[in-house]
Design a protein around this motif. Structure first.
Motif, PDB file in Angstrom:
ATOM      1  N   VAL A 160       0.834  -1.206   0.000  1.00 18.46           N
ATOM      2  CA  VAL A 160       0.000   0.000   0.000  1.00 18.46           C
ATOM      3  C   VAL A 160       0.872   1.261   0.000  1.00 18.46           C
ATOM      4  O   VAL A 160       0.636   2.207  -0.760  1.00 18.46           O
ATOM      5  CB  VAL A 160      -0.967  -0.016   1.212  1.00 18.46           C
ATOM      6  N   ILE A 161       1.915   1.262   0.817  1.00 15.49           N
ATOM      7  CA  ILE A 161       2.785   2.457   0.878  1.00 15.49           C
ATOM      8  C   ILE A 161       3.417   2.700  -0.495  1.00 15.49           C
ATOM      9  O   ILE A 161       3.421   3.816  -1.021  1.00 15.49           O
ATOM     10  CB  ILE A 161       3.878   2.264   1.943  1.00 15.49           C
ATOM     11  N   MET A 162       3.906   1.603  -1.097  1.00 21.21           N
ATOM     12  CA  MET A 162       4.564   1.729  -2.393  1.00 21.21           C
ATOM     13  C   MET A 162       3.590   2.287  -3.435  1.00 21.21           C
ATOM     14  O   MET A 162       3.920   3.188  -4.211  1.00 21.21           O
ATOM     15  CB  MET A 162       5.065   0.341  -2.795  1.00 21.21           C
ATOM     16  N   SER A 163       2.370   1.743  -3.418  1.00 20.75           N
ATOM     17  CA  SER A 163       1.405   2.170  -4.431  1.00 20.75           C
ATOM     18  C   SER A 163       1.039   3.643  -4.265  1.00 20.75           C
ATOM     19  O   SER A 163       0.952   4.384  -5.239  1.00 20.75           O
ATOM     20  CB  SER A 163       0.132   1.344  -4.324  1.00 20.75           C
ATOM     21  N   PHE A 189      -8.834   3.600 -16.090  1.00 20.34           N
ATOM     22  CA  PHE A 189      -8.418   4.799 -15.378  1.00 20.34           C
ATOM     23  C   PHE A 189      -6.912   5.020 -15.566  1.00 20.34           C
ATOM     24  O   PHE A 189      -6.443   6.151 -15.709  1.00 20.34           O
ATOM     25  CB  PHE A 189      -8.761   4.654 -13.877  1.00 20.34           C
ATOM     26  N   GLY A 190      -6.171   3.909 -15.609  1.00 13.33           N
ATOM     27  CA  GLY A 190      -4.735   4.012 -15.857  1.00 13.33           C
ATOM     28  C   GLY A 190      -4.479   4.680 -17.193  1.00 13.33           C
ATOM     29  O   GLY A 190      -3.598   5.551 -17.324  1.00 13.33           O
ATOM     30  N   GLY A 225       0.360  12.213 -17.721  1.00 15.94           N
ATOM     31  CA  GLY A 225       1.725  11.809 -18.031  1.00 15.94           C
ATOM     32  C   GLY A 225       2.305  10.784 -17.076  1.00 15.94           C
ATOM     33  O   GLY A 225       3.517  10.697 -16.901  1.00 15.94           O
ATOM     34  N   LEU A 226       1.445   9.967 -16.478  1.00 19.27           N
ATOM     35  CA  LEU A 226       1.944   8.895 -15.611  1.00 19.27           C
ATOM     36  C   LEU A 226       2.646   7.875 -16.497  1.00 19.27           C
ATOM     37  O   LEU A 226       2.169   7.565 -17.585  1.00 19.27           O
ATOM     38  CB  LEU A 226       0.730   8.247 -14.912  1.00 19.27           C
ATOM     39  N   HIS A 227       3.798   7.343 -16.020  1.00 21.82           N
ATOM     40  CA  HIS A 227       4.465   6.348 -16.868  1.00 21.82           C
ATOM     41  C   HIS A 227       3.670   5.052 -16.816  1.00 21.82           C
ATOM     42  O   HIS A 227       3.230   4.614 -15.756  1.00 21.82           O
ATOM     43  CB  HIS A 227       5.900   6.119 -16.397  1.00 21.82           C
ATOM     44  N   PHE A 228       3.504   4.395 -17.988  1.00 23.03           N
ATOM     45  CA  PHE A 228       2.604   3.237 -18.009  1.00 23.03           C
ATOM     46  C   PHE A 228       3.068   2.112 -17.065  1.00 23.03           C
ATOM     47  O   PHE A 228       2.252   1.372 -16.525  1.00 23.03           O
ATOM     48  CB  PHE A 228       2.463   2.695 -19.433  1.00 23.03           C
ATOM     49  N   SER A 229       4.394   2.001 -16.836  1.00 25.82           N
ATOM     50  CA  SER A 229       4.843   0.886 -15.988  1.00 25.82           C
ATOM     51  C   SER A 229       4.301   1.055 -14.569  1.00 25.82           C
ATOM     52  O   SER A 229       4.095   0.093 -13.848  1.00 25.82           O
ATOM     53  CB  SER A 229       6.367   0.799 -15.954  1.00 25.82           C
ATOM     54  N   LEU A 230       4.048   2.299 -14.172  1.00 24.13           N
ATOM     55  CA  LEU A 230       3.531   2.513 -12.825  1.00 24.13           C
ATOM     56  C   LEU A 230       2.105   1.994 -12.696  1.00 24.13           C
ATOM     57  O   LEU A 230       1.677   1.567 -11.625  1.00 24.13           O
ATOM     58  CB  LEU A 230       3.592   3.997 -12.459  1.00 24.13           C
ATOM     59  N   PHE A 270       0.975  -0.715 -14.093  1.00 30.63           N
ATOM     60  CA  PHE A 270       1.125  -2.145 -13.795  1.00 30.63           C
ATOM     61  C   PHE A 270       1.632  -2.356 -12.370  1.00 30.63           C
ATOM     62  O   PHE A 270       1.218  -3.265 -11.668  1.00 30.63           O
ATOM     63  CB  PHE A 270       2.102  -2.784 -14.787  1.00 30.63           C
ATOM     64  N   ARG A 271       2.583  -1.473 -11.983  1.00 29.96           N
ATOM     65  CA  ARG A 271       3.192  -1.646 -10.656  1.00 29.96           C
ATOM     66  C   ARG A 271       2.140  -1.544  -9.560  1.00 29.96           C
ATOM     67  O   ARG A 271       2.037  -2.407  -8.686  1.00 29.96           O
ATOM     68  CB  ARG A 271       4.252  -0.552 -10.469  1.00 29.96           C
ATOM     69  N   VAL A 272       1.312  -0.519  -9.637  1.00 28.55           N
ATOM     70  CA  VAL A 272       0.314  -0.305  -8.593  1.00 28.55           C
ATOM     71  C   VAL A 272      -0.714  -1.432  -8.590  1.00 28.55           C
ATOM     72  O   VAL A 272      -1.040  -2.006  -7.553  1.00 28.55           O
ATOM     73  CB  VAL A 272      -0.383   1.052  -8.807  1.00 28.55           C
ATOM     74  N   ILE A 273      -1.219  -1.753  -9.793  1.00 36.72           N
ATOM     75  CA  ILE A 273      -2.267  -2.779  -9.834  1.00 36.72           C
ATOM     76  C   ILE A 273      -1.738  -4.098  -9.290  1.00 36.72           C
ATOM     77  O   ILE A 273      -2.363  -4.749  -8.447  1.00 36.72           O
ATOM     78  CB  ILE A 273      -2.788  -2.948 -11.273  1.00 36.72           C
ATOM     79  N   SER A 274      -0.524  -4.496  -9.734  1.00 38.35           N
ATOM     80  CA  SER A 274      -0.074  -5.813  -9.289  1.00 38.35           C
ATOM     81  C   SER A 274       0.261  -5.797  -7.799  1.00 38.35           C
ATOM     82  O   SER A 274      -0.003  -6.760  -7.098  1.00 38.35           O
ATOM     83  CB  SER A 274       1.112  -6.303 -10.114  1.00 38.35           C
ATOM     84  N   ALA A 275       0.808  -4.693  -7.293  1.00 39.44           N
ATOM     85  CA  ALA A 275       1.148  -4.661  -5.868  1.00 39.44           C
ATOM     86  C   ALA A 275      -0.096  -4.818  -5.010  1.00 39.44           C
ATOM     87  O   ALA A 275      -0.152  -5.608  -4.078  1.00 39.44           O
ATOM     88  CB  ALA A 275       1.849  -3.357  -5.523  1.00 39.44           C
ATOM     89  N   ILE A 276      -1.148  -4.072  -5.361  1.00 43.69           N
ATOM     90  CA  ILE A 276      -2.347  -4.102  -4.520  1.00 43.69           C
ATOM     91  C   ILE A 276      -3.041  -5.452  -4.615  1.00 43.69           C
ATOM     92  O   ILE A 276      -3.469  -6.015  -3.624  1.00 43.69           O
ATOM     93  CB  ILE A 276      -3.339  -3.018  -4.960  1.00 43.69           C
ATOM     94  N   VAL A 277      -3.153  -5.962  -5.849  1.00 46.50           N
ATOM     95  CA  VAL A 277      -3.904  -7.217  -5.962  1.00 46.50           C
ATOM     96  C   VAL A 277      -3.183  -8.331  -5.220  1.00 46.50           C
ATOM     97  O   VAL A 277      -3.793  -9.152  -4.554  1.00 46.50           O
ATOM     98  CB  VAL A 277      -4.162  -7.568  -7.431  1.00 46.50           C
ATOM     99  N   THR A 278      -1.825  -8.330  -5.317  1.00 49.30           N
ATOM    100  CA  THR A 278      -1.089  -9.364  -4.572  1.00 49.30           C
ATOM    101  C   THR A 278      -1.386  -9.253  -3.092  1.00 49.30           C
ATOM    102  O   THR A 278      -1.610 -10.247  -2.417  1.00 49.30           O
ATOM    103  CB  THR A 278       0.439  -9.142  -4.667  1.00 49.30           C
ATOM    104  N   SER A 279      -1.382  -8.004  -2.597  1.00 47.52           N
ATOM    105  CA  SER A 279      -1.553  -7.878  -1.156  1.00 47.52           C
ATOM    106  C   SER A 279      -2.977  -8.259  -0.770  1.00 47.52           C
ATOM    107  O   SER A 279      -3.205  -8.800   0.299  1.00 47.52           O
ATOM    108  CB  SER A 279      -1.249  -6.456  -0.703  1.00 47.52           C
TER     109      SER A 279
END
Length: 1357
Positions: free
Chosen positions: A926-929, A1038-1039, A1047-1052, A1054-1063
Motif C-alpha cells: 500500500v505504501i509503495m502504491s 483509469f490508468g 503523463g503517468l508512466h505506463f509501468s507505474l 502495472f506496478r500499482v495494480i499488481s502490488a495491490i492485488v497481490t496484497s
C-alpha cells in the motif's frame, strides 16, 4: 485454497503472479509443497481407518435419474467454458500491454525535439535549425550521424490510448459477466443434482438399516450408524457436488494455459517448463522428509504416549504409592526426543520452502532474460506475447495444483460410499418387512425350545444358550430365574425372533417360528421390558404404537387394566401429555405402566415380561405388579424376574444356569431341591432381614429418601464400567425374597436397554464440557514467554518474506518499462540488472524462509512440550473420582495430551509468522502504491474489500454450508437416532415402516435447504470469480486516462495494480489461517480448564495434618457413599466398623456390597458423602494426602506392574526416597520372591513386560507384596490378594502375607474362608453396611449369615 482462483486472475493480468506459487508455499497446497506435518499425520491416520475403496468414481452416480444427468452435463459444459475464461483473458492482457508499450515508445520518440509526426509516421524535422552543423565531419557526434539514417516509419498519432483502454475495459467486463453466469450455473446445477441423489441415498440407506436383523445392530454400534448417516453421506455429497465442476474448470484452465503458451511461443514455454522439475524435485524431497520426520516425531511421541497411557490406566496404583512426580519426569524425558524431531522438521520445511522460492525467482529471471532476448534481438515476440506465454504456463501450473485437493474429496467420497452402498445392497438375514411365511388361523400359545444353542453374532466365542430345552404351556405363567448371563433374556429374544438359533428350533404350537410371517408373529406378543422405551410424543400416541388404528376407548380400557388410567387423568393434558425424550418426563412406575398399556392394547396371546418391575420403588411396584397379575389371566406369560413376590405365584419356575434350564417346578418343590433357586433365595433373604431391621430403625422420612436413592435408576448415566459392575453385582440378586426394599442388583439398564433419554443427557453434558470459552491469546503467549528471542528472529524473517511480494511487482513493472526504452544498449543493461536483482531476492528469501521455519518450530515445539508436561501433571493430580467419568478414560486423556497440546501451537509459532508476513506484505504494497500513484491506488482500494470478501466467501464455501446442513438434518437425525437406539422396541412392536415414513418426510427440509444453498453458493462463487475482471477493467481504463492526461508512466499502472492485488490475496490467505487459530484457542481453553481445575482431594498440596507416631488405628463411623459417576446407587449405607493397631479385620460379603469401596475411602481415593473415617483419631478429610498414603501399603487382586524391571517395580513402593538394593532384597525375601528372582538370568533387572505380562499371576502377586512391604506401612490393605491364584501359588503368597501382617493393622477382603478364619474381626457386609461382626467362633455360634455361608459352602462373592 480459498481464493485460489481469484488469485490467479489477478495474477495473470497484473503480473504479480508470484503469489501464485506463493500460495502454494504457505498453504497445504496441492502440487507444490506438501502439507504441513499435522496434516500429514492426519492423513496417515485416516489412511489406516479408511476402508478399502471398492466403488469406482462413476458408480457414485448410480442413483441419478436422467434429469440429474442432464443437469450434470450442462454444469460440466459451463465449467469447461469458465475454465477457458482465464486463458482467454491473457490474450486480452497481451494486447493491452503491447498497446501501452507502443504508446510509450511513441512518446519517447517524440520527446526528441528533432523528430515530428507527419502523416501518422515519425520523421526527422526538415527545417531543423536549432544549431549550426559544423562543417568538419570529424566533429559530428552520434546524434548528427543519426539524423542521416532514415527512420523506420513508426506510426504515430493513431493511438488514442484512452479509447483503446475503453475497448479493453469492455472486453474485461464482458468476460467478467460471462464468468459470473457460468460460475453460477456450474455450481448450482451440480449442487442441485447432488442434493437429489443424496436424498435418495439417505432414504435407501435408512430403509435398509431399519430392515436389518437385530444381530446386525449388535455388530454395528448405533453411534457408528448415526455417524455414517451424517458424515459418510456428506462425504459422498462432497464428492459428487461442486467439487466435480471445480475440478473440471481448473483442469480446463490448465490445458488452455499450456496451449496458449505453446501456440504463442513454444521456445519460451519450453525454457520455463525445463526449470519446473527443480520445483517438483524440491516438493518431492520435502514430502519425503516431512513424512519421515513426522513418522519419527510420532514414534518418539508414541513412547511418551505409552507412558501416559500406562500411568493413566493404573492411576490407582500410582496414587497409592505416591508416584505422581516420578511419572511426570518419566513422561517429560520421553517428550524431549519428540521435540527434537519437531524442530528438525521445522528446519527442513523452512529449507525447502526457501528453496522453492529461490527456484521460482530463478525461473522469473531466466524467463525474462531469455524472453527479452526473443523480443528485442530476434523480434519473434512482442512484449505482450512474452507475458501471455509466461503467465499462461504459470496459471496452468497453479490450476493443476489447485485441482488436486478435489481428487482427495473424490477419494474420500468413494471410501465412504463403499460401506453405504454395501449396506444398501445387503440382504437382511431376518427381514422384518418380508411378506413371506404362514399366518396360523388359531393360536393356542404353546412355546417350546428344542435343543437350542445360540451365541450372539457380536461375540461368537461366548455360548449363551447350550442345548436349551424348555416348554411353556399355553395359558400358564412361567418364570425364568437364574444368575445374570444365564440366558434368560436371550431365550425371550429368540421367541420374538430377534435372532435365529444356531442349532435346534423354537416352535409355536408345533410350528417352527422361522416358517411364520415375522410381522404377524411379533403382533401376537406384548413385551414389557425392565427399562421400557417410550417415544418422544404423547401418551396416547405411545400407546397407539401398540396396534395401528386403535380407538380412544381401547386405549382407555388398556390404561385401566394397567393401573395407569388414574395417574394419566390427573395430568393437566391427560392423554395428550408429552412424555419427553425417552420418556424422561415420567417416573419409572409411570413409564412402566404406559408400556404395559401399550403391550395390552395389542391384545397379545403371549406376554413377555423382562424384569418388568425391577426398576421401581415399592409403591409403584405394588401397583404395577397388580396390573400384571390382572392381565396375565388366560395368556401365555413368560416372566423374567428378581423378586420373590413376583415369582412365587407363577405356575412354573424354570431355573437357568449357563445357558441350560437346570430345574423346573413350583416354588416349594424347588426350595426342597437345594439347587440354583435355593442358593439365590437364601443368600438374599439373609441380607434382607438385616436390611429390614435397619429400615425399621430409621426415621420414616429418611427411609423414604434413602429408598428412592437406592431404587430409582432414573437418570442412570450408563458408563461402561458401571454396567459391567452392575452385571456382576446382580449375579446373586436375581431373586429377592419378600422384602420391603428393592435390591440394588440389576438396577442399571441391562446391557442393551440404555434408554435414549440418558444418551441424550449424556450428549448434552458432553456438549457443556466441550463448550470451553476460547482461551485468551495472551495466556497462551505467557506459556511461550521463555522463547521470545526465537519468536523475535522468526518475526524478522517473516517480515522480510512479506516484503518480497511487493518487490516482485516492482521488478515486473520495471521489465515492462525497459521494452519502451529506445536505446538498445541501455535497454540490455537494464534487463540484465533486473534479472540479477530477481536472483538476489530469491537468495534473500531462501535464508529468511529458513530462519522463519526454524525459529517458529523451535518456539512451538518447546511450548507443546511444556504444555504436555503441565497437562500430564495436572491429570495425575486429579482425584480418582475424576477418572471414573467416561470422558476422562485413559484413551481420551492420552489423545487430549497428544492433540490439544500440539494444536495450541496454531495460536503462537507459525501463526505469528503468518500474521507478520501478511501485514508487512500489505503494508509495503500500500505504501509503495500510494507513493507511485495515489489516484490509481485509491480507485483500486475501492475494489479491495470485494476481493478480500470474495476470498473470504470462497474460504467459507470450502468449509461449506456445513452448519446449515447440520441443522437441516437435525430433525431427520433425531428420528433416525431414536429409531436406531430403540430398534428392539420398534421391532417388537413392528413399527419399522412408520419410522421409515417419518424419516423420509423429514428429508424434504434438507433437500429444499440444499437447493436454496445451491443458488446462493453459485451466485457467491460467480461473484468471487468475476470481481477481479471488473477490478481490472476499471483500473486499466483509469490508468489509460492518467497516462494520457497526467503523463503517468505506463509501468507505474502495472506496478500499482499488481502490488495491490497481490496484497489483497495475501489478506485472503491470512484469513484462511483463522480456522487453525480458532482451533488452537479452543484446544488451549480445554487445556487451561484442566490446569485450573481444583481437585477435590489434592495430591500436590502440603496442607493437612501429619503426626509422628502413626499407630494405624482405623474407624469408620456411619459412612455413606455413592460413586460420583453413579449418584443413584448407594454403595455404603451407614458403615460402622473399627480396627485397632495390629489387628486384622476381614470383610466378607457378596460383590457390590461395598467392601472395596471402604478400602478406597481409607486410601482417600474418595471421601465419604456422609459420616467420617478416623485414622488415629484424625478425620481422614483433614489429613495430608501424601502423608496418609505413605503409611498404607496395598496389594490388590490384579496387581498392576509397570513396564520396567523387577527391581524398579519393587522400588516403586516408596517414591519419597532413594531405595538401596539391600532393602529390595530383604523385602523380596519377606515376600517369598527372592529365590524365584535369583533363578532368572537377569535377576532383579528382568523386565516384567507391559502390565507384567512376562510373569505368572503368583509371581506378580509376590512382587506386589514386596512393593507394599518396602514402604514399611503401618496399615496393610489386602484386596482379594490371593483370589486369582491356583492352590500352589496361593500357599506361597498366603505365607508371605502372614509374614507381612505381623505388627501391622491389616484389612483383608477375601472370598475364601480359609484366608479369613484367623482374623481378629470378621465383618459380614450386605448392601453397604455390616450385618454382623466378631471372631470366627462367635459368628458361627450366632447361626446367622456367616454360618449359612460357611455350612452351605456357597462362594462368598
Amino acid at each position: 485454497m480459498p481464493s485460489g482462483s481469484v488469485k490467479l486472475q489477478s495474477i495473470k493480468k497484473l503480473g504479480q503472479e508470484n503469489q501464485s506459487y506463493e500460495r502454494s508455499g504457505e498453504e497445504p497446497q496441492g502440487s507444490y509443497m506438501t502439507m504441513t506435518a499435522s496434516k500429514e499425520d492426519q492423513k496417515d491416520q485416516e489412511k489406516a481407518d479408511k476402508p478399502a475403496i471398492r466403488v469406482g468414481f462413476f458408480q457414485l452416480f448410480r442413483f441419478s435419474t436422467s434429469r440429474e444427468v442432464l443437469m450434470m452435463v450442462v454444469g460440466s459444459m459451463c465449467a469447461v467454458l469458465h475454465g477457458s475464461a482465464q486463458p482467454l483473458m491473457l490474450l486480452v492482457f497481451g494486447l493491452l500491454t503491447d498497446t501501452f508499450i507502443d504508446y510509450d515508445i511513441e512518446l519517447n520518440e517524440l520527446r526528441d525535439d528533432r523528430k515530428e509526426c507527419v502523416n501518422n509516421t515519425i520523421q526527422w524535422k526538415r527545417n531543423y535549425t536549432g544549431w549550426e552543423v559544423p562543417l568538419n565531419q570529424s566533429s559530428w557526434d552520434n546524434g548528427t550521424w543519426e539524423m542521416f539514417t532514415p527512420l523506420k516509419g513508426l506510426p504515430c498519432g493513431l493511438l488514442d490510448i484512452e479509447q483503446e483502454m475503453t475497448q479493453f475495459a469492455y472486453y474485461y467486463v464482458g468476460i467478467g459477466l460471462a464468468v459470473f453466469l457460468l460460475g453460477y450455473l456450474q455450481i448450482s446445477l451440480w449442487v442441485k443434482s447432488a442434493a437429489r441423489q443424496i436424498q435418495l441415498i439417505r432414504k435407501l440407506y435408512f430403509s435398509k438399516v431399519m430392515r436389518m436383523e437385530i444381530g446386525w445392530f449388535d455388530c454395528n454400534s448405533v453411534g457408528e450408524l448415526n455417524t455414517r448417516m451424517s458424515d459418510d453421506i456428506n462425504k459422498i455429497n462432497d464428492a459428487i457436488a461442486d467439487q466435480v465442476s471445480i475440478f473440471i474448470q481448473r483442469f480446463t484452465t490448465f490445458v488452455c494455459g499450456f496451449s496458449i503458451g505453446f501456440v504463442k511461443g513454444w521456445k519460451l514455454t519450453l525454457v520455463i517448463v525445463a526449470a519446473s522439475p527443480l520445483i517438483g524435485i524440491g516438493a518431492g524431497f520435502m514430502a519425503v522428509f516431512v513424512a519421515r520426520l513426522t513418522g519419527m516425531e510420532l514414534q518418539a511421541y508414541a513412547k511418551a504416549g505409552a507412558v501416559a497411557d500406562e500411568v493413566l490406566s493404573s492411576i490407582r496404583t500410582v496414587a497409592a504409592f505416591g508416584g505422581e512426580n516420578k511419572e511426570v519426569d518419566r513422561y517429560d524425558r520421553n517428550l524431549t526426543s519428540a521435540q527434537r524431531w519437531g524442530i528438525r522438521k521445522g528446519l527442513i520445511m523452512g529449507f525447502f520452502t526457501g528453496y522453492m522460492w529461490f527456484i521460482i525467482f530463478l525461473c522469473y529471471s531466466l524467463a525474462f532474460w531469455y524472453g527479452s532476448g526473443l523480443v528485442l534481438d530476434t523480434e519473434e515476440y512482442t512484449p505482450g506475447t512474452l507475458l501471455q506465454v509466461f503467465f499462461g504456463v504459470l496459471i496452468a501450473a497453479m490450476n493443476l495444483g489447485q485441482a488436486s485437493p478435489c481428487l482427495e474429496a473424490f477419494a474420500s467420497g468413494r471410501g465412504a460410499a463403499t460401506i453405504i452402498f454395501e449396506t444398501i445392497e445387503r440382504e437382511p438375514e431376518i427381514d422384518c418387512l418380508s411378506k413371506a411365511g404362514y399366518k396360523l388361523d388359531r393360536v393356542k400359545g404353546d412355546i417350546q425350545f428344542h435343543n437350542v444353542s445360540f451365541y450372539y453374532p457380536s461375540r461368537p466365542d461366548v455360548k449363551i444358550l447350550d442345548q436349551l430345552s424348555v416348554a411353556v404351556k399355553s395359558g400358564e405363567t412361567t418364570a425364568f430365574v437364574g444368575p445374570s448371563g444365564a440366558g434368560k433374556s436371550t431365550a425371550v429374544q429368540l421367541i420374538q425372533r430377534f435372532y435365529d438359533p444356531k442349532e435346534g428350533m423354537v416352535t409355536l404350537d408345533g410350528h417352527d417360528i422361522r416358517g411364520l410371517n415375522i410381522q404377524w408373529l411379533r403382533s401376537l406378543m406384548g413385551v414389557v421390558e425392565q427399562e421400557p422405551v417410550l417415544f418422544a410424543t404423547t401418551i396416547a400416541e405411545n400407546i397407539r404404537y401398540g396396534r395401528p388404528g386403535v380407538t380412544l376407548d381401547d386405549i382407555v380400557t388398556a390404561t385401566k387394566e394397567a393401573n395407569a388410567y388414574s395417574f394419566i387423568m390427573d395430568l393437566p393434558q391427560k392423554f395428550d401429555t408429552l412424555v419427553g425424550e425417552g420418556g424422561g418426563q415420567m417416573s419409572g412406575g409411570q413409564k412402566q405402566r404406559i408400556a404395559i398399556a401399550r403391550a395390552l392394547v395389542r391384545n397379545p396371546r403371549i406376554l413377555l415380561l423382562d424384569m418388568a418391575t425391577s426398576a421401581l420403588d415399592n409403591e409403584s411396584e405394588a401397583v404395577v405388579q397388580e396390573a400384571l397379575d390382572k392381565v396375565r389371566m388366560g395368556r401365555t406369560t413368560i416372566s423374567i424376574a428378581h423378586r420373590l413376590s413376583t415369582i412365587k405365584n407363577a405356575d412354573v419356575i424354570v431355573g437357568f444356569e449357563r445357558g441350560r434350564a437346570v430345574e423346573r417346578g413350583r416354588h416349594d418343590e424347588l426350595l426342597e431341591r437345594k439347587g440354583v433357586y435355593f442358593t439365590l433365595v437364601t443368600l438374599q433373604s439373609q441380607g434382607d432381614k438385616a436390611l429390614n431391621e435397619k429400615a425399621r430403625q430409621m426415621a420414616n422420612k429418611e427411609e423414604e429418601t434413602e429408598r428412592l436413592n437406592l431404587s430409582r435408576a432414573g437418570s442412570y448415566r450408563a458408563s461402561l464400567r458401571a454396567s459391567i459392575r452392575q452385571r456382576s453385582r446382580s449375579q446373586l440378586s436375581n431373586l429377592l425374597p419378600e422384602s420391603s426394599v428393592p435390591f440394588a442388583g440389576e438396577l442399571g439398564p441391562r446391557a442393551y436397554s440404555v434408554s435414549h433419554g440418558d444418551k441424550v443427557k449424556d450428549a448434552i453434558l458432553e456438549e457443556e464440557e466441550e463448550r470451553a470459552e476460547p482461551a485468551p491469546v495472551t495466556r497462551i503467549l505467557k506459556y511461550n514467554a521463555p522463547e521470545w528471542p526465537y519468536m523475535l528472529f522468526g518475526s524478522m524473517g517473516a517480515a522480510i518474506n512479506g516484503g518480497v511480494n511487493p518487490v516482485y511487482s516492482l521488478l515486473f513493472s520495471q521489465i515492462l518499462a525497459t521494452f519502451s526504452i529506445i536505446d538498445p544498449e541501455i535497454q540490455r543493461k537494464e534487463i540484465d540488472s533486473i534479472c540479477l536483482f530477481f536472483l538476489m531476492v530469491g537468495v534473500v528469501s531462501f535464508f529468511t524462509q529458513m530462519l522463519q521455519g526454524y525459529a517458529f518450530s523451535k518456539s512451538g515445539e518447546l511450548l507443546t512440550r511444556r504444555l504436555r508436561r503441565l497437562g500430564f501433571r495436572a491429570m495425575l493430580g486429579q482425584e480418582i473420582g475424576w477418572f471414573d467419568d467416561h470422558r476422562n478414560s485413559p484413551g481420551a486423556l492420552t489423545t487430549r495430551l497428544a492433540t490439544d497440546a500440539s494444536q495450541v501451537q496454531g495460536a503462537t509459532g507459525t501463526q505469528i509468522g503468518m500474521i507478520v508476513n501478511s501485514l508487512t506484505n500489505i503494508g509495503v504494497a500500500v505504501i509503495m502504491s500510494f507513493y507511485f500513484s495515489w489516484k490509481l491506488t485509491l480507485l483500486i482500494l475501492c475494489f479491495l474489500p470485494f476481493i478480500a470478501l470474495s476470498g473470504a466467501v470462497q474460504a467459507k464455501m470450502l468449509t461449506g454450508f456445513a452448519k446449515q446442513d447440520k441443522q437441516a438434518m437435525e430433525a431427520a437425525g433425531r428420528i433416525s437416532g431414536e429409531a436406531l437406539n430403540n430398534i428392539r422396541t420398534i421391532a417388537g412392536l413392528g413399527k419399522e415402516r412408520n419410522f421409515m415414513e417419518m424419516y423420509v418426510a423429514q428429508l424434504d427440509g434438507p433437500y429444499s435447504a440444499a437447493v436454496k444453498k445451491a443458488n446462493v453458493y453459485g451466485a457467491c462463487y460467480g461473484f468471487a470469480q468475476c470481481i477481479v475482471f471488473f477490478t481490472n477493467s476499471a483500473s486499466y481504463r483509469f490508468g489509460g486516462y492518467l497516462v494520457r492526461q497526467e503523463g503517468l508512466h505506463f509501468s507505474l499502472v502495472f506496478r500499482v495494480i499488481s502490488a495491490i492485488v497481490t496484497s489483497g490475496t495475501a489478506l485472503g490467505r491470512a484469513s484462511s489461517y483463522t480456522p487453525d487459530y480458532a482451533k488452537a484457542k479452543i484446544s488451549a481453553a480445554r487445556f487451561f480448564q484442566l490446569l485450573d481445575r481444583l481437585p477435590k482431594i489434592s495430591v500436590y498440596s502440603d496442607k493437612g495434618d501429619k503426626w509422628d507416631n502413626f499407630q494405624g488405628n482405623v474407624e469408620f463411623i456411619d459412612c455413606k457413599f455413592t460413586y460420583p459417576t453413579r449418584p443413584d446407587i448407594q454403595v455404603l449405607n451407614g458403615l460402622n466398623v473399627a480396627v485397632r493397631p495390629g489387628q486384622t479385620l476381614a470383610f466378607v460379603g457378596s460383590s457390590g456390597c461395598g467392601k472395596s469401596t471402604s478400602v478406597q475411602l481409607l486410601e482417600r481415593f474418595y471421601d465419604p458423602d456422609h459420616g467420617r473415617v478416623l485414622i488415629d483419631g484424625h478425620e481422614s478429610t483433614r489429613v495430608n494426602v501424601p502423608f496418609l498414603r505413605s503409611r498404607i501399603g496395598i496389594v490388590s487382586q490384579e496387581p498392576i506392574l509397570f513396564d520396567c524391571s523387577i527391581g524398579e517395580n519393587i522400588k516403586y513402593g516408596d517414591n519419597s526416597r532413594e531405595i538401596s538394593m539391600n532393602e529390595v532384597l530383604s523385602a523380596s525375601k519377606k515376600a517369598q520372591l527372592h529365590d524365584f528372582v535369583m533363578s532368572l538370568p537377569e535377576k532383579y533387572d528382568t523386565n516384567v513386560g507391559a502390565q507384567g505380562s512376562q510373569l505368572s499371576r503368583g509371581q506378580k502377586q509376590r512382587i506386589a507384596i514386596a512393593r507394599a512391604i518396602i514402604r514399611d506401612p503401618k496399615i496393610l490393605l489386602l484386596d482379594e490378594a490371593t483370589s486369582a491364584l491356583d492352590t500352589e501359588s496361593e500357599k506361597t503368597v498366603q505365607e508371605a502375607l502372614d509374614k507381612a501382617r505381623e505388627g501391622r493393622t491389616c484389612i483383608v477382603i477375601a472370598h475364601r474362608l480359609s484366608t479369613i478364619q484367623n482374623s481378629d474381626i470378621i465383618a459380614v457386609m450386605s448392601r453397604g453396611f455390616v450385618i454382623e461382626q466378631g471372631g470366627h467362633d462367635h459368628l458361627m455360634a450366632l447361626k446367622g449369615a456367616y454360618y449359612k455361608l460357611v455350612t452351605t459352602g456357597a462362594p462368598i462373592s
